[in-house]
Design a protein around this motif. Sequence first.
Motif, short mmCIF file in Angstrom:
data_model
loop_
_atom_site.label_atom_id
_atom_site.label_comp_id
_atom_site.label_asym_id
_atom_site.label_seq_id
_atom_site.Cartn_x
_atom_site.Cartn_y
_atom_site.Cartn_z
N PHE A 194 2.99 -98.53 28.21
CA PHE A 194 2.54 -99.44 27.51
C PHE A 194 3.47 -100.37 26.82
O PHE A 194 3.53 -101.60 26.94
CB PHE A 194 1.64 -99.08 26.35
CG PHE A 194 0.32 -98.36 26.62
CD1 PHE A 194 -0.87 -99.54 26.79
CD2 PHE A 194 -0.20 -97.17 26.80
CE1 PHE A 194 -2.08 -99.10 26.96
CE2 PHE A 194 -1.45 -96.88 27.15
CZ PHE A 194 -2.40 -98.09 27.25
N ALA A 195 4.75 -99.84 26.58
CA ALA A 195 5.83 -100.35 26.26
C ALA A 195 6.39 -101.87 27.02
O ALA A 195 6.54 -102.87 26.85
CB ALA A 195 6.76 -99.69 25.82
N GLY A 196 6.39 -101.11 28.35
CA GLY A 196 6.76 -101.97 29.45
C GLY A 196 5.64 -103.06 29.44
O GLY A 196 6.04 -104.27 29.74
N HIS A 232 -7.97 -95.78 28.85
CA HIS A 232 -7.61 -94.68 28.17
C HIS A 232 -8.94 -93.88 27.22
O HIS A 232 -8.86 -92.97 26.83
CB HIS A 232 -6.28 -94.86 27.48
CG HIS A 232 -5.14 -94.72 28.14
ND1 HIS A 232 -4.98 -95.59 29.41
CD2 HIS A 232 -3.99 -93.86 28.28
CE1 HIS A 232 -3.70 -95.23 29.78
NE2 HIS A 232 -3.26 -94.11 29.29
N VAL A 233 -9.27 -95.12 26.53
CA VAL A 233 -10.24 -94.88 25.51
C VAL A 233 -11.55 -94.19 26.41
O VAL A 233 -12.22 -93.28 25.81
CB VAL A 233 -10.91 -96.05 25.00
CG1 VAL A 233 -12.02 -95.80 23.84
CG2 VAL A 233 -9.65 -96.65 24.00
N PHE A 255 -3.62 -104.77 19.42
CA PHE A 255 -4.22 -105.91 18.54
C PHE A 255 -3.10 -107.02 18.05
O PHE A 255 -3.16 -108.25 17.78
CB PHE A 255 -4.70 -105.32 17.54
CG PHE A 255 -5.43 -106.17 16.44
CD1 PHE A 255 -6.62 -106.43 16.91
CD2 PHE A 255 -4.74 -106.36 15.14
CE1 PHE A 255 -7.19 -107.32 15.80
CE2 PHE A 255 -5.24 -107.21 14.40
CZ PHE A 255 -6.67 -107.70 14.68
N LEU A 256 -1.78 -106.23 17.66
CA LEU A 256 -0.59 -107.06 17.04
C LEU A 256 -0.26 -108.26 18.04
O LEU A 256 0.05 -109.41 17.89
CB LEU A 256 0.40 -106.45 16.52
CG LEU A 256 1.83 -107.02 16.36
CD1 LEU A 256 1.60 -107.85 14.83
CD2 LEU A 256 2.77 -105.92 15.78
N ASP A 296 -5.51 -94.57 19.52
CA ASP A 296 -5.65 -95.63 18.44
C ASP A 296 -4.20 -96.43 18.12
O ASP A 296 -4.35 -97.49 17.69
CB ASP A 296 -6.12 -94.88 17.42
CG ASP A 296 -7.41 -94.39 17.33
OD1 ASP A 296 -8.08 -94.30 18.31
OD2 ASP A 296 -7.84 -93.48 16.64
N LEU A 297 -3.06 -95.63 18.17
CA LEU A 297 -1.66 -96.25 17.88
C LEU A 297 -1.60 -97.42 18.67
O LEU A 297 -0.85 -98.45 18.41
CB LEU A 297 -0.85 -95.21 17.90
CG LEU A 297 0.70 -95.81 17.50
CD1 LEU A 297 0.66 -96.23 15.92
CD2 LEU A 297 1.45 -94.37 17.48
N VAL A 298 -1.87 -97.22 19.76
CA VAL A 298 -1.44 -98.17 20.92
C VAL A 298 -2.19 -99.34 20.64
O VAL A 298 -1.70 -100.72 20.74
CB VAL A 298 -1.87 -97.50 22.56
CG1 VAL A 298 -1.58 -98.66 23.50
CG2 VAL A 298 -0.55 -96.53 22.68
N TRP A 299 -3.64 -99.20 20.34
CA TRP A 299 -4.50 -100.37 20.10
C TRP A 299 -3.68 -101.11 18.91
O TRP A 299 -4.00 -102.34 18.66
CB TRP A 299 -5.64 -99.79 19.66
CG TRP A 299 -6.61 -101.25 19.31
CD1 TRP A 299 -7.05 -101.51 18.19
CD2 TRP A 299 -6.92 -102.26 20.30
NE1 TRP A 299 -7.90 -102.68 18.38
CE2 TRP A 299 -7.86 -103.02 19.47
CE3 TRP A 299 -6.94 -102.39 21.81
CZ2 TRP A 299 -8.47 -104.14 20.19
CZ3 TRP A 299 -7.50 -103.37 22.41
CH2 TRP A 299 -8.15 -104.25 21.49
#
Length: 342
Positions: free
Chosen positions: A51-53, A288-289, A336-337, A329-332
């Motif tokens: 996800f960071a990539g 993922h969700v 979102f940001l 949830d944290l990834v979202w």
Amino acid sequence: MTEERDTDIIIAEDHKPELNNDWSGGDRKPFRTSYGKLMMWYFLLSDAFTFAGFLISYGALRFSSPSWPVPDKVFATAPFGINEYFPNGEAPLIFVTFMSFLLIISSGTMVRAVQEGARENKRGVVFWMLLTVLGGAGFLGCQAWEWTNLIVKENMTVSTNPFGTYVENGYYLDPETGEITDEEVVEGETYLLHVAGQSHGEEAADDHGDDHGEAHFAYSTVPGDYPGYVVDGLRPDGTGDPTAKPFIHRKYVVVDEETNEQLLKVQEFGPPAFGALFFGITGFHGFHVATGVIFLLIILINAGSGVYVARMNGYEMVEKIGLYWHFVDLVWVFVFLVFYLL
């Protein structure tokens, strides 16, 4: 001599430390956690890099592009006629905020499910996990509506971005006569390219004509170059392409600051990477969700049927799926940001 050696071997075997069957090669669990939890942490760590990539790639393209769609304009629609209660019929980020609220609430219910599992309260585990499933399913339903609206109504795809952004100030041309109007083009403002015959026509012109100088005017659905606009769909040889969507590009003029000359401009598509990254990253997160909801249901059924009590290992599976759900949830929060706030 031989008897003494045999005695030493027997004594050594009697004092041999008892090995834990979960871990071969040692008698202590790494980080004092079970094998299953440790493997879940390894998976989440590798997924975090993925996800960071994606998000770093988005940021690099976002800030290297001369123009980028403004999120308040792209994500300004909501179901059930909610837009009507906001100025200009736009409800910026209202719907996606509701989506985020659902996911955050589901994270809280997951915490309660883990707590009830630690207390060996089967009914509590089932109740709070059921609420978590409903929250995750609600989020997926909202995301499906958002995608449908962007694809079907606003014609955004992984390769086409109809949300453009002006990089200069200017004035629109009258669609019918081609004369300069008083309708301003504002630098940094995002616009949506409509498809001829779908979003513009007699009814649309009548509803919004007074504000945009297009009263009682219907855009042509035939590809071509018109006095105040262009309709896509022409091949290089000048013939029409029936497979191409006839997007409408309005014309406008800007004033060259050096020569004071009026330059003719045409609305263009936005950066195509926006659509590709949006559907790619939010789709990957949505996958993922969806996966989490499926596993939540499986663990919910097992917990309700008493499987984990029979195994005598408590509700460790609830803890492991809880780790996964909190990660989602944290990834979202970061998605979102990046997509909706920057």
